[in-house]
Design a protein around this motif. Structure first.
Motif, PDB file in Angstrom:
ATOM      1  N   TYR A 172     -56.908 -91.335  50.750  1.00  0.00           N
ATOM      2  CA  TYR A 172     -57.239 -90.071  50.088  1.00  0.00           C
ATOM      3  C   TYR A 172     -57.102 -88.918  51.062  1.00  0.00           C
ATOM      4  O   TYR A 172     -57.688 -88.934  52.155  1.00  0.00           O
ATOM      5  N   ILE A 173     -56.325 -87.912  50.693  1.00  0.00           N
ATOM      6  CA  ILE A 173     -56.199 -86.694  51.492  1.00  0.00           C
ATOM      7  C   ILE A 173     -57.206 -85.691  50.958  1.00  0.00           C
ATOM      8  O   ILE A 173     -57.110 -85.252  49.809  1.00  0.00           O
ATOM      9  N   ASN A 174     -58.193 -85.342  51.768  1.00  0.00           N
ATOM     10  CA  ASN A 174     -59.287 -84.485  51.315  1.00  0.00           C
ATOM     11  C   ASN A 174     -58.838 -83.023  51.280  1.00  0.00           C
ATOM     12  O   ASN A 174     -58.722 -82.365  52.309  1.00  0.00           O
ATOM     13  N   LEU A 175     -58.597 -82.506  50.083  1.00  0.00           N
ATOM     14  CA  LEU A 175     -58.205 -81.110  49.902  1.00  0.00           C
ATOM     15  C   LEU A 175     -59.410 -80.215  49.619  1.00  0.00           C
ATOM     16  O   LEU A 175     -59.276 -78.991  49.585  1.00  0.00           O
ATOM     17  N   VAL A 176     -60.556 -80.822  49.409  1.00  0.00           N
ATOM     18  CA  VAL A 176     -61.756 -80.086  49.011  1.00  0.00           C
ATOM     19  C   VAL A 176     -62.547 -79.588  50.215  1.00  0.00           C
ATOM     20  O   VAL A 176     -62.948 -78.422  50.280  1.00  0.00           O
ATOM     21  N   ALA A 218     -59.015 -81.889  41.275  1.00  0.00           N
ATOM     22  CA  ALA A 218     -58.045 -82.452  40.329  1.00  0.00           C
ATOM     23  C   ALA A 218     -56.714 -82.748  41.022  1.00  0.00           C
ATOM     24  O   ALA A 218     -56.115 -83.819  40.820  1.00  0.00           O
ATOM     25  N   ILE A 219     -56.247 -81.807  41.845  1.00  0.00           N
ATOM     26  CA  ILE A 219     -54.993 -82.019  42.573  1.00  0.00           C
ATOM     27  C   ILE A 219     -55.160 -83.142  43.598  1.00  0.00           C
ATOM     28  O   ILE A 219     -54.252 -83.956  43.802  1.00  0.00           O
ATOM     29  N   GLY A 220     -56.331 -83.212  44.232  1.00  0.00           N
ATOM     30  CA  GLY A 220     -56.587 -84.279  45.194  1.00  0.00           C
ATOM     31  C   GLY A 220     -56.446 -85.652  44.569  1.00  0.00           C
ATOM     32  O   GLY A 220     -55.909 -86.582  45.179  1.00  0.00           O
ATOM     33  N   ARG A 221     -56.915 -85.788  43.319  1.00  0.00           N
ATOM     34  CA  ARG A 221     -56.794 -87.077  42.642  1.00  0.00           C
ATOM     35  C   ARG A 221     -55.322 -87.384  42.328  1.00  0.00           C
ATOM     36  O   ARG A 221     -54.882 -88.529  42.440  1.00  0.00           O
ATOM     37  N   GLU A 222     -54.568 -86.362  41.933  1.00  0.00           N
ATOM     38  CA  GLU A 222     -53.151 -86.574  41.635  1.00  0.00           C
ATOM     39  C   GLU A 222     -52.395 -86.982  42.897  1.00  0.00           C
ATOM     40  O   GLU A 222     -51.564 -87.907  42.869  1.00  0.00           O
ATOM     41  N   VAL A 223     -52.680 -86.309  44.011  1.00  0.00           N
ATOM     42  CA  VAL A 223     -52.033 -86.665  45.279  1.00  0.00           C
ATOM     43  C   VAL A 223     -52.430 -88.072  45.708  1.00  0.00           C
ATOM     44  O   VAL A 223     -51.612 -88.833  46.239  1.00  0.00           O
ATOM     45  N   TYR A 224     -53.687 -88.442  45.470  1.00  0.00           N
ATOM     46  CA  TYR A 224     -54.185 -89.793  45.773  1.00  0.00           C
ATOM     47  C   TYR A 224     -53.335 -90.842  45.060  1.00  0.00           C
ATOM     48  O   TYR A 224     -52.959 -91.863  45.651  1.00  0.00           O
ATOM     49  N   ASN A 225     -53.011 -90.597  43.798  1.00  0.00           N
ATOM     50  CA  ASN A 225     -52.193 -91.537  43.039  1.00  0.00           C
ATOM     51  C   ASN A 225     -50.735 -91.512  43.489  1.00  0.00           C
ATOM     52  O   ASN A 225     -50.088 -92.560  43.595  1.00  0.00           O
ATOM     53  N   LEU A 226     -50.216 -90.316  43.782  1.00  0.00           N
ATOM     54  CA  LEU A 226     -48.828 -90.224  44.253  1.00  0.00           C
ATOM     55  C   LEU A 226     -48.650 -90.966  45.574  1.00  0.00           C
ATOM     56  O   LEU A 226     -47.640 -91.658  45.791  1.00  0.00           O
ATOM     57  N   GLN A 227     -49.625 -90.826  46.472  1.00  0.00           N
ATOM     58  CA  GLN A 227     -49.559 -91.522  47.757  1.00  0.00           C
ATOM     59  C   GLN A 227     -49.626 -93.029  47.566  1.00  0.00           C
ATOM     60  O   GLN A 227     -48.975 -93.794  48.288  1.00  0.00           O
TER      61      GLN A 227
END
Length: 492
Positions: free
Chosen positions: A82-86, A269-278
């Motif tokens: 997980y890349i933490n964007l928050v 929301a974007i963090g979750r999308e990036v989590y799945n893309l990664q």
């Protein structure tokens, strides 16, 4: 009067908290609607009919592929990153507001503040920072003001996030008149996590009540049927007002019951999308790697067929043999188009996440603790922080006023709270360059001795990383070079 709870949005609030914390909390989320994933696998019956069959429920922010097996999804959960964007966004806002520039005096409260205001080891300033973080993440939070049970002359604060609130009632003007929150809970039966033994604190005009009982969250429960184990009267100085103070990042004015708007909705929301893309990229790279092919002459006399042993051979240290007499050894390299596309999409989303918070990724800035270098994207950042600062200022003044009433301090408590009106993310490299520019300009233009002196103090104390004691000595020495110059500021 309006009565409500926050249970219908509890799953979303937990998601926002997990997104801020990252790490274990994100990869192993608490039980909630957003973290609940049903996995369906394809099943072929004896007559050849294809159907989807449930393979169980998982707690994860990953989304399964269509027809993905249990083993594959379980493996992806274990290795997903997980890349933490928050966290960097919250840090930029909170650090910009909670600075030494806040003017604060406690007045008559001075001797009633302790070094451990929340029984969690936090000083008053540290506690306020925790409140600010919670307000940014969830949109709003509550503080229960009480006296220290070990020393009734000292104040104690209890930070309560909305997920812990079991009941809240307000009058027609939005004043809180009944409030209950969970202090302890334990699952009574591991097979039925909805059934819990809980301890509640309920605060209303009748006093502060401690309640206990066994409840079933799936079926709901009547708070009035819980066992009352203790009741304490409200402090007389409150005049019937509840010692509950609300702090907002941004207030949702459409609701009379306290509700806030989170700072990090977009980033989570974007963090979750990036989590799945990664995770998709990891899946591709894990299954597709350069594979050495090695021709051998088989008993079949050539033709390019795989031997039975080769058909089962996969791995970076294994050569994939095939029946041939003509071709040299070679590597089969998978296309990188898919992973490049996923990376490009992730990078674009990360950039958009920061832009939504009016921040910009900038490699020239000092990287913060979250691994991102952030600078101001526009004046919109400063305006957003000003609004947040205004909310924090209102909250702190209310907090100290209620603290005075709880302690029974009569008359004007005499406290002063003033927040600054100029804000920016911490960017020491940029600030040092600005200070150096001021000194360079002074060689050609007469900008005054005060400006030169303050620029020099800032450069020396920040560039050298001095301790507070040595920094104070350096500042004193610089000021003594011209004692007629008034002290304008201290280095930050």
């Amino acid at each position: 009067m309006q009565i409500g709870t926050y249970q219908n949005i509890r799953g979303h609030l937990l998601f926002l908290k997990d997104s801020y914390r990252g790490g274990y909390n994100y990869t192993n989320p608490a039980e909630s609607t957003l973290a609940s994933v049903n996995l369906y696998v394809n099943n072929i019956s004896e007559d050849g009919t294809l159907s989807r069959v449930s393979a169980g429920n998982f707690r994860s922010y990953l989304i399964p592929h269509e027809g993905e097996s249990v083993s594959s999804f379980s493996s992806r959960i274990k290795i997903a990153s997980y890349i933490n964007l928050v966290q960097p966004v919250v840090s930029a806002y909170v650090d910009s507001v909670m600075t030494k520039k806040i003017e604060r005096t406690f007045g008559k409260l001075e001797n009633h503040m302790s070094d451990n205001v929340d029984f969690q080891g936090s000083s008053y300033e540290e506690f306020l920072k925790n409140v600010a973080i919670d307000a940014c993440v969830e949109g709003w939070t509550f503080v229960f003001v009480d006296v220290n049970p070990e020393d009734p002359t000292k104040i104690r604060y209890v930070l309560i996030d909305p997920t812990k609130v079991e009941l809240i009632a307000v009058d027609d003007f939005g004043k809180i008149i009944d409030f209950a929150f969970v202090t302890q809970s334990e699952v009574a039966n591991a097979s039925a996590p909805a059934v819990q033994n809980i301890t509640l604190v309920r605060i209303n005009s009748d006093g502060i009540h401690t309640l206990k009982g066994n409840v079933n969250y799936e079926k709901g429960y009547d708070i009035n049927k819980l066992e009352k184990v203790e009741t304490i009267e409200l402090a007389p100085g409150l005049n019937g007002k509840l010692p509950i103070v609300t702090c907002f990042y941004q207030k949702d004015t459409s609701s009379i019951i306290p509700v806030g708007i989170s700072l990090i909705e977009t980033q989570a929301a974007i963090g979750r999308e990036v989590y799945n893309l990664q995770s998709y990229a990891q899946d591709i790279l894990r299954m597709h790697f350069p594979q050495l092919t090695y021709p051998i002459k088989g008993s079949g006399g050539g033709g390019g067929e795989l031997t039975p042993e080769a058909a089962r051979a996969m791995g970076t240290t294994v050569a994939l043999t095939y029946d041939s007499e003509t071709n040299p050894p070679n590597y089969i390299n998978p296309s990188k188009d898919s992973t490049d596309a996923l990376k490009a999409q992730s990078d674009w989303l990360i950039e958009k996440a920061m832009a939504a918070a009016y921040l910009d990724l900038n490699s020239s800035s000092g990287v913060n603790s979250s691994g991102f270098a952030l600078t101001i994207k526009s004046r919109e950042f400063e305006n957003a922080v000003k609004r947040f600062s205004s909310e924090l200022s209102k909250f702190e003044k209310k907090l100290l006023q209620v603290s005075s009433e709880v302690l029974g301090i009569s008359g004007d408590p005499g406290f002063v709270v003033r927040y600054p009106d100029k804000f920016s993310p911490n960017d020491i490299a940029s600030a040092l360059q600005t200070a150096k520019t001021v000194l360079d300009i002074s060689k050609e233009y007469n900008i005054g001795t005060v400006a030169k002196q303050e620029a020099l103090i800032f450069i020396v104390t920040n560039a050298l990383g001095l301790s507070d004691e040595i920094a104070a000595s350096v500042i004193k020495e610089i000021r003594n070079l011209n004692k007629d110059i008034p002290a304008v500021s201290q280095s930050q």
